[in-house]
Design a protein around this motif. Structure first.
Motif, PDB file in Angstrom:
ATOM      1  N   LEU A 187       0.736   5.742  -0.329  1.00  0.00           N
ATOM      2  CA  LEU A 187      -0.221   6.512   0.126  1.00  0.00           C
ATOM      3  C   LEU A 187      -1.386   7.151  -1.280  1.00  0.00           C
ATOM      4  N   LYS A 245       0.979  -1.459  -0.186  1.00  0.00           N
ATOM      5  CA  LYS A 245      -0.187  -0.042  -0.113  1.00  0.00           C
ATOM      6  C   LYS A 245       0.910   1.244  -0.272  1.00  0.00           C
ATOM      7  N   ASN A 272      12.351   1.937   9.335  1.00  0.00           N
ATOM      8  CA  ASN A 272      13.511   2.262   8.245  1.00  0.00           C
ATOM      9  C   ASN A 272      14.711   3.078   9.711  1.00  0.00           C
ATOM     10  N   LYS A 273      15.629   2.418  10.307  1.00  0.00           N
ATOM     11  CA  LYS A 273      16.084   3.161  11.112  1.00  0.00           C
ATOM     12  C   LYS A 273      17.041   4.524  10.711  1.00  0.00           C
ATOM     13  N   ALA A 274      17.145   4.662   9.450  1.00  0.00           N
ATOM     14  CA  ALA A 274      17.799   5.529   8.145  1.00  0.00           C
ATOM     15  C   ALA A 274      16.852   7.160   8.804  1.00  0.00           C
ATOM     16  N   ALA A 306       3.509   2.162   2.878  1.00  0.00           N
ATOM     17  CA  ALA A 306       5.267   2.069   1.852  1.00  0.00           C
ATOM     18  C   ALA A 306       5.536   4.152   2.949  1.00  0.00           C
ATOM     19  N   ASP A 329      21.376   1.654   7.831  1.00  0.00           N
ATOM     20  CA  ASP A 329      21.852   1.888   9.704  1.00  0.00           C
ATOM     21  C   ASP A 329      22.799   2.648   9.467  1.00  0.00           C
ATOM     22  N   GLN A 387       9.939   3.213   1.745  1.00  0.00           N
ATOM     23  CA  GLN A 387      10.529   1.940   1.576  1.00  0.00           C
ATOM     24  C   GLN A 387       9.714   1.144   2.825  1.00  0.00           C
ATOM     25  N   TYR A 388       9.487  -0.012   2.521  1.00  0.00           N
ATOM     26  CA  TYR A 388       7.867  -0.540   3.531  1.00  0.00           C
ATOM     27  C   TYR A 388       9.419  -1.877   4.075  1.00  0.00           C
ATOM     28  N   ASP A 389       9.083  -2.458   4.957  1.00  0.00           N
ATOM     29  CA  ASP A 389       9.736  -3.472   5.457  1.00  0.00           C
ATOM     30  C   ASP A 389      11.445  -4.185   4.906  1.00  0.00           C
ATOM     31  N   GLY A 390      11.612  -2.746   4.747  1.00  0.00           N
ATOM     32  CA  GLY A 390      13.147  -3.002   4.336  1.00  0.00           C
ATOM     33  C   GLY A 390      13.280  -2.915   2.984  1.00  0.00           C
ATOM     34  N   ARG A 391      12.305  -2.892   1.992  1.00  0.00           N
ATOM     35  CA  ARG A 391      12.335  -3.236   0.317  1.00  0.00           C
ATOM     36  C   ARG A 391      11.739  -1.385   0.318  1.00  0.00           C
ATOM     37  N   GLN A 392      12.459  -1.463  -1.013  1.00  0.00           N
ATOM     38  CA  GLN A 392      12.420  -0.320  -1.832  1.00  0.00           C
ATOM     39  C   GLN A 392      10.870  -0.189  -2.436  1.00  0.00           C
ATOM     40  N   ALA A 438      15.622  -8.000   2.397  1.00  0.00           N
ATOM     41  CA  ALA A 438      15.651  -6.899   3.200  1.00  0.00           C
ATOM     42  C   ALA A 438      16.559  -7.056   4.412  1.00  0.00           C
ATOM     43  N   PRO A 496       6.514   7.133   2.834  1.00  0.00           N
ATOM     44  CA  PRO A 496       6.636   8.669   1.724  1.00  0.00           C
ATOM     45  C   PRO A 496       7.965   9.033   2.331  1.00  0.00           C
ATOM     46  N   THR A 505      19.845  -4.473   3.409  1.00  0.00           N
ATOM     47  CA  THR A 505      18.895  -3.298   3.176  1.00  0.00           C
ATOM     48  C   THR A 505      18.483  -2.884   4.411  1.00  0.00           C
ATOM     49  N   LYS A 506      17.462  -2.873   5.417  1.00  0.00           N
ATOM     50  CA  LYS A 506      17.755  -2.374   6.850  1.00  0.00           C
ATOM     51  C   LYS A 506      19.028  -2.295   7.187  1.00  0.00           C
TER      52      LYS A 506
END
Lengths: 180, 60
Positions: free
Chosen positions: A101, A99, B32-34, B44, A136, B50-55, A128, B46, A131-132
């Protein structure tokens, strides 16, 4: 009485709905990822995944079944020659909806639907995580800090564990490259 | 057909309309920690996309 199809009705008539779904599926297979409303994405997912299942078999009969929906022969060829074999070791769940905005004009809830590009579930999780953590704090900096405080034994052990983790991740990446 | 017997007073009208309120959107920190910007849940981000570590989307 037959069970109604799950999800929203689209368009003004059954024919219009079929056309909307066919056009959405064609766009999805052409581009790999499309942005659309959440309702359309939710209707498209089972529709597109059934087409991919047919493409995985890929014989003449299934090709004709796909061509009942997708009228563009180039897309049908791409579906059977590229997308079907890519999902050979995946049993369903070929697409992913995320999803986003709501749309500016009418506040419609929007979503991105995409073909899953990862080869396996573990590769997916690994990517995943990468990237996380990559975003960081860079691994190199972290290990350098640990090495500075190497006098204490516990952080040193941590460093070893992290090193093995990094190796495992590198291996996973290599495996992924080999597969693809 | 049922019709109102009396004209509705301005007071009653305004008392009813005083209950039309908006509610604040429930925002959560981005995972996302950054980034760590507030964002709606299950959507996702705005600001970082990212969402769940994915771009998922390119941030504007």
């Amino acid at each position: 009485m037959p069970t109604p199809t799950k999800g929203a009705r689209l368009g003004g008539s059954p024919a219009h709905e079929r056309l909307i779904l066919a056009n959405l599926a064609t766009a999805l297979f052409t581009h790999g990822r499309i942005t659309t409303t959440e309702a359309k994405a939710k209707r498209l997912r089972p529709h597109a995944e059934k087409l991919i299942s047919k493409a995985k078999i890929g014989d003449l009969h299934n090709r004709r079944e796909i061509m009942k929906t997708i009228r563009d022969k180039d897309v049908v060829h791409k579906l059977i020659a590229e997308i079907g074999p890519f999902f050979a070791d995946r049993k369903g769940g070929y697409t992913r909806i995320t999803k986003t905005l709501p749309r500016k004009g009418d506040n419609a809830p929007m979503a991105v639907i995409e073909l899953v590009s990862e080869k396996t579930v573990t590769a997916e999780a690994e990517a995943a995580r990468n990237t996380k953590f990559a975003k960081d704090e860079p691994k190199a900096v972290e290990t350098a800090v640990v090495e500075e405080t190497a006098e204490v034994e516990a952080p040193a052990e941590d460093a070893v564990v992290e090193a093995t983790d990094a190796e495992a991740e590198e291996k996973a990446v290599e495996d992924k490259k080999d597969e693809s | 057909m049922a019709v109102p017997k009396r004209k509705m007073s301005r007071s009653n009208t305004r008392a009813r309309r005083a209950q039309w309120k908006t509610s604040a959107v429930n925002l959560q920190e981005c995972s996302n920690k950054a980034c760590r910007k507030p964002k709606p849940q299950h959507v996702a981000c705005p600001s970082c996309g990212q969402y769940d570590g994915r771009q998922v989307v390119q941030p504007a």
